[in-house]
Design a protein around this motif. Structure first.
Motif, PDB file in Angstrom:
ATOM      1  N   LEU A   1      78.370  56.840  18.484  1.00 35.78           N
ATOM      2  CA  LEU A   1      77.175  56.985  17.558  1.00 35.78           C
ATOM      3  C   LEU A   1      76.618  55.490  17.288  1.00 35.78           C
ATOM      4  CD1 LEU A   1      74.904  58.655  16.113  1.00 35.78           C
ATOM      5  CD2 LEU A   1      76.600  58.789  14.216  1.00 35.78           C
ATOM      6  N   TYR A   2      77.905  54.782  16.617  1.00 36.05           N
ATOM      7  CA  TYR A   2      77.434  53.241  16.412  1.00 36.05           C
ATOM      8  C   TYR A   2      76.758  52.424  17.476  1.00 36.05           C
ATOM      9  CZ  TYR A   2      78.239  48.426  14.943  1.00 36.05           C
ATOM     10  OH  TYR A   2      77.983  47.058  14.482  1.00 36.05           O
ATOM     11  N   MET A   3      77.237  52.560  18.663  1.00 31.06           N
ATOM     12  CA  MET A   3      76.864  51.577  19.780  1.00 31.06           C
ATOM     13  C   MET A   3      75.610  52.196  20.110  1.00 31.06           C
ATOM     14  SD  MET A   3      79.181  49.746  20.322  1.00 31.06           S
ATOM     15  CE  MET A   3      78.708  48.939  21.717  1.00 31.06           C
ATOM     16  N   GLN A   4      75.340  53.521  20.088  1.00 30.97           N
ATOM     17  CA  GLN A   4      73.897  54.143  20.279  1.00 30.97           C
ATOM     18  C   GLN A   4      73.014  53.403  19.318  1.00 30.97           C
ATOM     19  OE1 GLN A   4      73.630  58.289  20.115  1.00 30.97           O
ATOM     20  NE2 GLN A   4      71.282  58.109  20.545  1.00 30.97           N
ATOM     21  N   ARG A   5      73.143  53.399  18.089  1.00 32.97           N
ATOM     22  CA  ARG A   5      72.250  52.874  17.036  1.00 32.97           C
ATOM     23  C   ARG A   5      72.003  51.270  17.192  1.00 32.97           C
ATOM     24  NH1 ARG A   5      72.753  57.368  13.708  1.00 32.97           N
ATOM     25  NH2 ARG A   5      71.662  58.990  14.917  1.00 32.97           N
ATOM     26  N   GLN A   6      73.172  50.610  17.866  1.00 37.59           N
ATOM     27  CA  GLN A   6      73.164  49.259  18.027  1.00 37.59           C
ATOM     28  C   GLN A   6      72.072  48.912  19.252  1.00 37.59           C
ATOM     29  OE1 GLN A   6      74.273  48.138  14.930  1.00 37.59           O
ATOM     30  NE2 GLN A   6      75.216  46.396  16.193  1.00 37.59           N
ATOM     31  N   ARG A   7      71.880  49.805  20.007  1.00 31.49           N
ATOM     32  CA  ARG A   7      71.156  49.603  21.310  1.00 31.49           C
ATOM     33  C   ARG A   7      69.747  49.795  20.854  1.00 31.49           C
ATOM     34  NH1 ARG A   7      75.520  51.839  24.179  1.00 31.49           N
ATOM     35  NH2 ARG A   7      74.658  54.027  23.922  1.00 31.49           N
ATOM     36  N   GLN A   8      69.604  50.663  20.072  1.00 34.51           N
ATOM     37  CA  GLN A   8      68.009  51.180  19.554  1.00 34.51           C
ATOM     38  C   GLN A   8      67.502  50.313  18.455  1.00 34.51           C
ATOM     39  OE1 GLN A   8      68.630  55.216  17.895  1.00 34.51           O
ATOM     40  NE2 GLN A   8      68.754  56.043  20.194  1.00 34.51           N
ATOM     41  N   ARG A   9      68.379  49.662  17.760  1.00 38.19           N
ATOM     42  CA  ARG A   9      67.834  49.001  16.435  1.00 38.19           C
ATOM     43  C   ARG A   9      67.544  47.284  17.018  1.00 38.19           C
ATOM     44  NH1 ARG A   9      72.465  47.527  12.196  1.00 38.19           N
ATOM     45  NH2 ARG A   9      73.223  45.671  13.045  1.00 38.19           N
ATOM     46  N   PRO A  10      66.267  46.846  16.802  1.00 34.64           N
ATOM     47  CA  PRO A  10      66.067  45.388  16.923  1.00 34.64           C
ATOM     48  C   PRO A  10      66.770  44.694  16.220  1.00 34.64           C
ATOM     49  CG  PRO A  10      64.516  46.237  15.377  1.00 34.64           C
ATOM     50  CD  PRO A  10      65.415  47.313  15.679  1.00 34.64           C
ATOM     51  N   SER A  11      67.342  43.188  16.854  1.00 38.45           N
ATOM     52  CA  SER A  11      68.101  42.520  16.153  1.00 38.45           C
ATOM     53  C   SER A  11      67.564  41.954  14.770  1.00 38.45           C
ATOM     54  CB  SER A  11      68.669  41.458  17.146  1.00 38.45           C
ATOM     55  OG  SER A  11      67.511  40.824  17.593  1.00 38.45           O
ATOM     56  N   ALA A  12      68.380  41.975  13.837  1.00 35.10           N
ATOM     57  CA  ALA A  12      67.710  41.549  12.515  1.00 35.10           C
ATOM     58  C   ALA A  12      68.685  40.587  11.927  1.00 35.10           C
ATOM     59  CB  ALA A  12      67.408  42.594  11.648  1.00 35.10           C
ATOM     60  N   PRO A  13      68.405  39.356  12.012  1.00 34.42           N
ATOM     61  CA  PRO A  13      69.503  38.481  11.675  1.00 34.42           C
ATOM     62  C   PRO A  13      69.663  38.474  10.284  1.00 34.42           C
ATOM     63  CG  PRO A  13      67.160  37.230  12.337  1.00 34.42           C
ATOM     64  CD  PRO A  13      67.058  38.526  12.735  1.00 34.42           C
ATOM     65  N   GLY A  14      71.062  38.244   9.771  1.00 34.43           N
ATOM     66  CA  GLY A  14      71.141  38.103   8.293  1.00 34.43           C
ATOM     67  C   GLY A  14      71.577  39.691   7.807  1.00 34.43           C
ATOM     68  N   LYS A  15      71.189  40.659   8.487  1.00 38.15           N
ATOM     69  CA  LYS A  15      71.638  42.099   7.923  1.00 38.15           C
ATOM     70  C   LYS A  15      72.873  42.645   8.412  1.00 38.15           C
ATOM     71  CE  LYS A  15      69.817  46.571   7.519  1.00 38.15           C
ATOM     72  NZ  LYS A  15      68.787  47.355   7.733  1.00 38.15           N
ATOM     73  N   THR A  16      73.942  42.804   7.772  1.00 42.61           N
ATOM     74  CA  THR A  16      75.029  43.249   8.159  1.00 42.61           C
ATOM     75  C   THR A  16      75.340  44.662   8.199  1.00 42.61           C
ATOM     76  OG1 THR A  16      76.031  42.957   5.948  1.00 42.61           O
ATOM     77  CG2 THR A  16      76.338  41.122   7.510  1.00 42.61           C
ATOM     78  N   PHE A  17      74.727  45.345   7.155  1.00 40.29           N
ATOM     79  CA  PHE A  17      74.853  46.991   7.344  1.00 40.29           C
ATOM     80  C   PHE A  17      73.807  47.385   6.069  1.00 40.29           C
ATOM     81  CE2 PHE A  17      78.439  45.222   4.790  1.00 40.29           C
ATOM     82  CZ  PHE A  17      78.243  45.802   3.654  1.00 40.29           C
ATOM     83  N   ALA A  18      73.707  48.596   6.364  1.00 40.49           N
ATOM     84  CA  ALA A  18      72.572  49.252   5.519  1.00 40.49           C
ATOM     85  C   ALA A  18      73.179  49.679   4.188  1.00 40.49           C
ATOM     86  CB  ALA A  18      71.759  50.369   6.288  1.00 40.49           C
TER      87      ALA A  18
END
Length: 156
Positions: free
Chosen positions: A139-156
């Motif tokens: 699930l984490y890997m799938q979400r990583q592929r879907q989200r655009p890279s956001a520098p400086g953001k570690t987690f929600a």
């Protein structure tokens, strides 16, 4: 903490507390369901995870779960549950924090969410909803592929 033979300090993580943050169970068509002949329900399940730093080495990881059961009569039930764990995490590299909180954290508290879902659906008058294990890593890997890279953001 004592370093391992390879010189690395092992990650120390423990659940300090776990709790229901939000819970809703709706049974909107019970009168129709009791009097009507039921057919096989269609079940839709949604799972999301999130995490946040509470203070220092204290973090909250949460599973946001929703199950909607329907049939030809209409909605059978809607269960929405946010279940969270408060984790104390020590000796973790900053780069490993997000995956730990969004994979290992939910994996630690999932058995308790699973039991709640089963109990709530059973107490709602339906057969218990028995959840299969969830691969939070996938699930984490799938979400990583879907989200655009956001520098400086570690987690929600």
């Amino acid at each position: 903490m004592t370093p391992r033979a390879d010189g690395q300090i092992p990650i120390q993580a423990k659940i300090v507390n776990q709790y229901i943050k939000d819970l809703s169970f709706e049974n909107p068509n019970i009168h129709k369901l009791i009097s009507g002949i039921g057919d096989q329900p269609n079940l839709q399940v949604e799972v999301n995870v999130g995490a946040q730093r509470i203070d220092g080495d204290l973090f909250e990881t949460a599973i946001d779960f929703k199950a909607t059961a329907t049939n030809k009569i209409g909605t059978i039930y809607v269960l929405e549950l946010v279940y969270a764990g408060l984790l104390k995490i020590e000796s973790i590299p900053e780069g490993a924090l997000e995956p730990f909180l969004l994979i290992s954290g939910p994996s630690m508290i999932f058995p308790f969410l699973r039991r709640l879902v089963s109990d709530i659906t059973r107490e709602g008058g339906f057969p218990p909803l028995l959840l299969d294990p969830i691969d939070f890593g996938a699930l984490y890997m799938q979400r990583q592929r879907q989200r655009p890279s956001a520098p400086g953001k570690t987690f929600a």
